[in-house]
Motif scaffolding. Structure first.
Motif, PDB file in Angstrom:
ATOM      1  N   GLU A  71      37.700  27.090  52.556  1.00  0.00           N
ATOM      2  CA  GLU A  71      36.477  27.720  52.063  1.00  0.00           C
ATOM      3  C   GLU A  71      36.704  28.328  50.678  1.00  0.00           C
ATOM      4  O   GLU A  71      35.801  28.325  49.836  1.00  0.00           O
ATOM      5  CB  GLU A  71      35.992  28.788  53.045  1.00  0.00           C
ATOM      6  CG  GLU A  71      35.432  28.201  54.321  1.00  0.00           C
ATOM      7  CD  GLU A  71      35.172  29.247  55.405  1.00  0.00           C
ATOM      8  OE1 GLU A  71      35.594  30.415  55.243  1.00  0.00           O
ATOM      9  OE2 GLU A  71      34.541  28.888  56.411  1.00  0.00           O
ATOM     10  N   ALA A  72      37.903  28.857  50.445  1.00  0.00           N
ATOM     11  CA  ALA A  72      38.229  29.422  49.132  1.00  0.00           C
ATOM     12  C   ALA A  72      38.187  28.330  48.068  1.00  0.00           C
ATOM     13  O   ALA A  72      37.683  28.554  46.961  1.00  0.00           O
ATOM     14  CB  ALA A  72      39.603  30.097  49.174  1.00  0.00           C
ATOM     15  N   ALA A  73      38.701  27.150  48.397  1.00  0.00           N
ATOM     16  CA  ALA A  73      38.671  26.038  47.439  1.00  0.00           C
ATOM     17  C   ALA A  73      37.227  25.661  47.112  1.00  0.00           C
ATOM     18  O   ALA A  73      36.882  25.427  45.947  1.00  0.00           O
ATOM     19  CB  ALA A  73      39.428  24.835  48.004  1.00  0.00           C
ATOM     20  N   ALA A  74      36.380  25.625  48.126  1.00  0.00           N
ATOM     21  CA  ALA A  74      34.968  25.313  47.899  1.00  0.00           C
ATOM     22  C   ALA A  74      34.309  26.416  47.065  1.00  0.00           C
ATOM     23  O   ALA A  74      33.459  26.137  46.213  1.00  0.00           O
ATOM     24  CB  ALA A  74      34.244  25.145  49.239  1.00  0.00           C
ATOM     25  N   ALA A  75      34.711  27.662  47.292  1.00  0.00           N
ATOM     26  CA  ALA A  75      34.147  28.785  46.533  1.00  0.00           C
ATOM     27  C   ALA A  75      34.555  28.712  45.059  1.00  0.00           C
ATOM     28  O   ALA A  75      33.770  29.068  44.180  1.00  0.00           O
ATOM     29  CB  ALA A  75      34.588  30.109  47.148  1.00  0.00           C
ATOM     30  N   GLU A  99      32.104  28.590  41.856  1.00  0.00           N
ATOM     31  CA  GLU A  99      32.316  29.799  41.051  1.00  0.00           C
ATOM     32  C   GLU A  99      31.947  31.075  41.807  1.00  0.00           C
ATOM     33  O   GLU A  99      31.497  32.054  41.227  1.00  0.00           O
ATOM     34  CB  GLU A  99      31.562  29.716  39.723  1.00  0.00           C
ATOM     35  CG  GLU A  99      32.045  28.582  38.843  1.00  0.00           C
ATOM     36  CD  GLU A  99      31.328  28.514  37.506  1.00  0.00           C
ATOM     37  OE1 GLU A  99      30.617  29.467  37.153  1.00  0.00           O
ATOM     38  OE2 GLU A  99      31.495  27.489  36.821  1.00  0.00           O
ATOM     39  N   SER A 100      32.169  31.077  43.131  1.00  0.00           N
ATOM     40  CA  SER A 100      31.882  32.273  43.923  1.00  0.00           C
ATOM     41  C   SER A 100      33.136  32.804  44.619  1.00  0.00           C
ATOM     42  O   SER A 100      33.046  33.664  45.492  1.00  0.00           O
ATOM     43  CB  SER A 100      30.807  31.958  44.973  1.00  0.00           C
ATOM     44  OG  SER A 100      31.264  30.960  45.871  1.00  0.00           O
ATOM     45  N   PHE A 101      34.293  32.332  44.215  1.00  0.00           N
ATOM     46  CA  PHE A 101      35.555  32.729  44.843  1.00  0.00           C
ATOM     47  C   PHE A 101      35.955  34.135  44.427  1.00  0.00           C
ATOM     48  O   PHE A 101      35.852  34.507  43.269  1.00  0.00           O
ATOM     49  CB  PHE A 101      36.663  31.745  44.455  1.00  0.00           C
ATOM     50  CG  PHE A 101      38.034  32.147  44.928  1.00  0.00           C
ATOM     51  CD1 PHE A 101      38.349  32.105  46.281  1.00  0.00           C
ATOM     52  CD2 PHE A 101      39.001  32.582  44.038  1.00  0.00           C
ATOM     53  CE1 PHE A 101      39.614  32.471  46.723  1.00  0.00           C
ATOM     54  CE2 PHE A 101      40.269  32.948  44.466  1.00  0.00           C
ATOM     55  CZ  PHE A 101      40.565  32.889  45.806  1.00  0.00           C
ATOM     56  N   GLU A 159      40.435  31.595  36.076  1.00  0.00           N
ATOM     57  CA  GLU A 159      39.480  32.624  35.638  1.00  0.00           C
ATOM     58  C   GLU A 159      39.808  33.096  34.220  1.00  0.00           C
ATOM     59  O   GLU A 159      38.914  33.231  33.378  1.00  0.00           O
ATOM     60  CB  GLU A 159      39.506  33.805  36.608  1.00  0.00           C
ATOM     61  CG  GLU A 159      38.473  34.855  36.308  1.00  0.00           C
ATOM     62  CD  GLU A 159      38.495  35.997  37.314  1.00  0.00           C
ATOM     63  OE1 GLU A 159      37.694  36.923  37.132  1.00  0.00           O
ATOM     64  OE2 GLU A 159      39.288  35.970  38.261  1.00  0.00           O
ATOM     65  N   ILE A 160      41.094  33.318  33.941  1.00  0.00           N
ATOM     66  CA  ILE A 160      41.508  33.752  32.597  1.00  0.00           C
ATOM     67  C   ILE A 160      41.154  32.676  31.570  1.00  0.00           C
ATOM     68  O   ILE A 160      40.601  32.975  30.500  1.00  0.00           O
ATOM     69  CB  ILE A 160      43.022  34.067  32.582  1.00  0.00           C
ATOM     70  CG1 ILE A 160      43.301  35.340  33.376  1.00  0.00           C
ATOM     71  CG2 ILE A 160      43.548  34.187  31.162  1.00  0.00           C
ATOM     72  CD1 ILE A 160      44.777  35.593  33.672  1.00  0.00           C
ATOM     73  N   ARG A 161      41.454  31.417  31.894  1.00  0.00           N
ATOM     74  CA  ARG A 161      41.139  30.319  30.963  1.00  0.00           C
ATOM     75  C   ARG A 161      39.637  30.195  30.737  1.00  0.00           C
ATOM     76  O   ARG A 161      39.196  29.969  29.607  1.00  0.00           O
ATOM     77  CB  ARG A 161      41.706  29.000  31.495  1.00  0.00           C
ATOM     78  CG  ARG A 161      43.194  28.904  31.347  1.00  0.00           C
ATOM     79  CD  ARG A 161      43.712  27.540  31.759  1.00  0.00           C
ATOM     80  NE  ARG A 161      45.160  27.590  31.870  1.00  0.00           N
ATOM     81  CZ  ARG A 161      45.848  27.123  32.886  1.00  0.00           C
ATOM     82  NH1 ARG A 161      45.226  26.545  33.898  1.00  0.00           N
ATOM     83  NH2 ARG A 161      47.159  27.211  32.916  1.00  0.00           N
ATOM     84  N   GLU A 162      38.856  30.319  31.810  1.00  0.00           N
ATOM     85  CA  GLU A 162      37.404  30.227  31.667  1.00  0.00           C
ATOM     86  C   GLU A 162      36.871  31.359  30.797  1.00  0.00           C
ATOM     87  O   GLU A 162      35.977  31.138  29.972  1.00  0.00           O
ATOM     88  CB  GLU A 162      36.726  30.240  33.040  1.00  0.00           C
ATOM     89  CG  GLU A 162      36.835  28.924  33.773  1.00  0.00           C
ATOM     90  CD  GLU A 162      36.078  28.922  35.089  1.00  0.00           C
ATOM     91  OE1 GLU A 162      35.539  29.971  35.499  1.00  0.00           O
ATOM     92  OE2 GLU A 162      36.030  27.850  35.718  1.00  0.00           O
ATOM     93  N   THR A 163      37.410  32.552  30.969  1.00  0.00           N
ATOM     94  CA  THR A 163      36.984  33.691  30.142  1.00  0.00           C
ATOM     95  C   THR A 163      37.298  33.416  28.678  1.00  0.00           C
ATOM     96  O   THR A 163      36.452  33.635  27.798  1.00  0.00           O
ATOM     97  CB  THR A 163      37.684  34.984  30.612  1.00  0.00           C
ATOM     98  OG1 THR A 163      37.333  35.218  31.980  1.00  0.00           O
ATOM     99  CG2 THR A 163      37.268  36.171  29.771  1.00  0.00           C
ATOM    100  N   LYS A 164      38.508  32.927  28.397  1.00  0.00           N
ATOM    101  CA  LYS A 164      38.886  32.589  27.018  1.00  0.00           C
ATOM    102  C   LYS A 164      37.977  31.503  26.456  1.00  0.00           C
ATOM    103  O   LYS A 164      37.547  31.581  25.299  1.00  0.00           O
ATOM    104  CB  LYS A 164      40.343  32.135  26.953  1.00  0.00           C
ATOM    105  CG  LYS A 164      41.342  33.257  27.084  1.00  0.00           C
ATOM    106  CD  LYS A 164      42.763  32.730  27.012  1.00  0.00           C
ATOM    107  CE  LYS A 164      43.779  33.842  27.195  1.00  0.00           C
ATOM    108  NZ  LYS A 164      45.161  33.331  27.188  1.00  0.00           N
TER     109      LYS A 164
END
Length: 160
Positions: free
Chosen positions: A69-73, A77-79, A109-114
C-alpha cells in the motif's frame, strides 16, 4: 475317571493359557491407552504451535500489505513515511525492505522538492526573458519611437 482327570487338566491348562492372554490383552490395552493419551497431548501441542505460526504468518502478510500500500501511495503522491514505521521496526528482511523503502521515499521527496524549485526558477527566468523580449519588441515599434521623440521634445522645451 482318567478321562475326567485329563479333561480337567486340559481345562486347567486352557484356563491358564486364557488368563495369560487376558493379562497380555490388559497390558496391550494399557499401552494403547498411553499411546492414545500421548498422541492426543502432542496433537494439542502441534495444533497450538500451528495456530501460533499461522498468527505470525497473518501478521507478516498484513505488514507485507502495508508495504504494498505504501508503494501505491508513493505512486499517488499520498505516502507518509511514518505509515510503515511498525514494519520498519522488524529485525528481519521485511523490516529491512521497509527501512530501504522509507529512505528511498525520502530521497524521492527531496528530489521532487528540488525539481519543483528548479521549475519555479526556470519559469521566473522564462518570464523575465519574455518581458525583455516584449520590451525590446515594444521599443522597436514606430509608435514607441514616435513617443520617445515627443518625450524628448517636451523635455527640451521645458529646459529652454
Amino acid at each position: 475317571m482318567l478321562n475326567d482327570q485329563l479333561s480337567q487338566e486340559q481345562l486347567v491348562n486352557q484356563i491358564k493359557t486364557l488368563q495369560k492372554q487376558i493379562e497380555e490383552f490388559k497390558n496391550d490395552k494399557e499401552d494403547l491407552e498411553i499411546l492414545l493419551e500421548t498422541i492426543t497431548e502432542h496433537s494439542t501441542d502441534l495444533e497450538n504451535e500451528i495456530y501460533e505460526k499461522n498468527q505470525i504468518m497473518l501478521k507478516y502478510l498484513q505488514q507485507v500489505k502495508l508495504v504494498t500500500e505504501a508503494a501505491a501511495a508513493v505512486e499517488t503522491e499520498s505516502f507518509t513515511i511514518d505509515s510503515i514505521n511498525e514494519v520498519a521496526a522488524r529485525e528481519d528482511e521485511l523490516g529491512q525492505l521497509a527501512r530501504v523503502f522509507q529512505n528511498m521515499a525520502k530521497q524521492v521527496e527531496i528530489r521532487e522538492t528540488k525539481l519543483r524549485q528548479q521549475v519555479q526558477e526556470l519559469r521566473i527566468e522564462i518570464d523575465k526573458g519574455r518581458q525583455a523580449k516584449q520590451v525590446a519588441d515594444i521599443v522597436q515599434t514606430d509608435s514607441f519611437k514616435n513617443l520617445k521623440q515627443k518625450l524628448k521634445r517636451i523635455k527640451d522645451s521645458r529646459k529652454s
